[in-house]
Design an enzyme around this catalytic site. Structure first.
Site, PDB file in Angstrom:
ATOM      1  CG  HIS A   1     -11.728  -1.335   7.290  1.00  0.00           C
ATOM      2  ND1 HIS A   1     -10.445  -1.624   7.227  1.00  0.00           N
ATOM      3  CD2 HIS A   1     -12.257  -1.327   5.725  1.00  0.00           C
ATOM      4  CE1 HIS A   1     -10.122  -2.298   6.021  1.00  0.00           C
ATOM      5  NE2 HIS A   1     -11.247  -2.050   5.183  1.00  0.00           N
TER       6      HIS A   1
ATOM      7  NE  ARG B   1     -10.730   2.895  -0.510  1.00  0.00           N
ATOM      8  CZ  ARG B   1      -9.795   2.095  -0.541  1.00  0.00           C
ATOM      9  NH1 ARG B   1      -8.809   1.850   0.246  1.00  0.00           N
ATOM     10  NH2 ARG B   1      -9.701   0.962  -1.380  1.00  0.00           N
TER      11      ARG B   1
ATOM     12  CB  SER C   1      -5.758  -3.197   3.884  1.00  0.00           C
ATOM     13  OG  SER C   1      -7.190  -2.946   4.776  1.00  0.00           O
TER      14      SER C   1
ATOM     15  CE  LYS D   1      -4.814 -12.258  -1.482  1.00  0.00           C
ATOM     16  NZ  LYS D   1      -5.574 -11.382  -1.996  1.00  0.00           N
TER      17      LYS D   1
END
Ligand code: PNS
Length: 159
Positions: free
Chosen positions: A21, A94, A132, A45
């Site tokens: 990031h 990516r 992450s 969540k």
């Protein structure tokens, strides 16, 4: 006449913010006057870090850079981006899996908000393996994750 300030929204979960990031923010700062790192809050969540802790981590990282702002938002990213006067949405790619997902999201956003440009940037190869979710998994197994995080970030401070 003064040029209009160019603002881009970099939206994501950032749970947690990684070196990947960080590389994208650095690149975006070469193209835009302001980068708004927008943490999408999913009220259904509970994340690994709370959204407030994610915000604190990123704010501390960019405390000396007034071109970077960190906000928490709910709802559609495009609505939020227009509310704050941004001209573009930034996302990182990516690999081909990311690409397919981003392509679909960009198409939906173009349909809904033709005035917003989605900008996809390739994550630099040195950090393209970082995610992450990998960080969360390694933490769950008690492993060290410093090399995945921006320099100087101590994740324990935010958990
Ligand atoms: O870090 P992530 O999980 O890739 O972030 C995803 C996020 C929060 C940016 C994305 O899920 C999102 O934009 N959610 C808000 C809903 C939305 O605007 N969807 C796109 C149009 S259908």
């Amino acid at each position: 006449m003064e040029r209009k300030m160019r603002k881009v929204v970099f939206a994501g979960s950032f749970d947690p913010f990684t070196r990947g990031h960080e590389a994208l923010v650095e690149e975006a700062l070469r193209l835009f006057d302001r980068v708004v790192i927008a943490i999408g809050e999913n009220v259904q969540k509970r994340g690994f870090l709370s959204v407030e802790a994610r915000q604190r981590l990123i704010e501390e990282l960019y405390a000396q850079d007034e071109r970077v702002e960190v906000v928490i938002y709910q709802g559609l990213t495009g609505d939020f981006a227009l509310q704050i006067g941004a001209s573009a949405l930034l996302r990182g790619v990516r690999n081909t899996v990311d690409f397919e997902y981003e392509k679909t999201m960009a198409a939906a956003n173009r349909r809904l908000y033709p005035q917003l440009t989605t900008l996809l940037l390739f994550t630099p190869a040195e950090v393209a393996d970082i995610s992450s979710s990998t960080v969360r998994e390694l933490v769950a197994f008690g492993r060290e994750v410093t090399e995945f995080l921006p320099q100087g970030v101590d994740l324990k401070k935010y958990i």
